[in-house]
Design a protein around this motif. Sequence first.
Motif, short mmCIF file in Angstrom:
data_model
loop_
_atom_site.label_atom_id
_atom_site.label_comp_id
_atom_site.label_asym_id
_atom_site.label_seq_id
_atom_site.Cartn_x
_atom_site.Cartn_y
_atom_site.Cartn_z
N ASP A 91 0.79 -1.27 -0.04
CA ASP A 91 0.12 -0.05 -0.03
C ASP A 91 0.89 1.25 0.13
O ASP A 91 2.13 1.03 -0.27
N ILE A 92 0.51 2.28 0.16
CA ILE A 92 1.11 3.62 0.15
C ILE A 92 2.12 3.42 1.41
O ILE A 92 1.79 2.99 2.43
N PRO A 93 3.36 3.87 1.36
CA PRO A 93 4.18 3.96 2.58
C PRO A 93 3.71 4.10 3.91
O PRO A 93 3.82 3.41 4.93
N ASN A 94 3.09 5.24 3.96
CA ASN A 94 2.54 5.53 5.31
C ASN A 94 1.44 4.32 5.97
O ASN A 94 1.59 4.11 7.12
N THR A 95 0.54 3.88 4.97
CA THR A 95 -0.26 2.79 5.36
C THR A 95 0.33 1.47 5.86
O THR A 95 0.18 0.99 6.86
N GLU A 138 10.38 3.32 -1.72
CA GLU A 138 9.92 4.09 -0.42
C GLU A 138 9.02 3.19 0.63
O GLU A 138 9.18 3.45 1.68
N MET A 139 8.23 2.28 0.03
CA MET A 139 7.25 1.50 0.93
C MET A 139 8.03 0.51 1.80
O MET A 139 7.88 0.35 2.94
#
Length: 242
Positions: free
Chosen positions: A72-76, A101-102
Amino acid sequence: MFPTRLSKHPAEIIVALDEPSLNDARRLMDRLENRPRFYKVGLQLFTASGAAAVEAVKARGAKVFLDLKLHDIPNTVASAVASARELGVDLCTIHLCGGTEMAAAAVEAAGEEMMILGVTVLTSSTIEGQEVCGIHGSIGEQVMRLARLGHKVGVRGFVASALELPMLRKELGDESLFVIPGVRPAGSALGDQKRVATPADVVLAGATHLVIGRPISRAEEPVKAYLRILAEAEAARGGKLV
Ligand code: C5P
């Protein structure tokens, strides 16, 4: 580099709790008489019972491999990894095709206590299937491309098939964990696994962890099947496993 509760040597057997409910998972652990020290909680059991599955394993003093293959997106992903770490998970998978990044965000969120395992190409993938997704080249090339991407940002554990293990070990060396599913003791049913290796093959090829499901869970006497596999792996290694 390795969280202290995760030994790189000797190799460990991880029993997959691929069960439809927490009660079924508990029943399997009971039938195994708490011998295994490491269990895998995957998508099926986690979707059915969530964190309780992880807690049930930890309550028996065993380690947990949470195999949710996060992507998923890195933050998630970082948030999910942080939640897994809070639960006391020892190993947690991400899909390396989620990108640099992830993967870096996952490694950072895992900290010192938990280890991130990178999944490269699923063993169910074919060249044709990859091409439809715009990925060209052999499966081996894609495995190595993704493994390098992960390694560069600190991923030090990989889920791999026995076939890919030699090339991954050659390039990523002694520093990494290699967690190998698709293991079948000689003479056991393959189920839907196509490219399999015996516990002895996998240990000799340098696996640090073997993930084994149905040869144990569907055996008439799971504890006997577990002990047989353990003995086979130990004999190949010429020493005790844990
Ligand atoms: O029952 P079996 O021994 O085939 O179970 C293997 C376990 O390893 C399953 O939980 C499966 O999801 C997992 N796995 C796999 N192949 C991969 C990645 C994970 O079989 N490439």
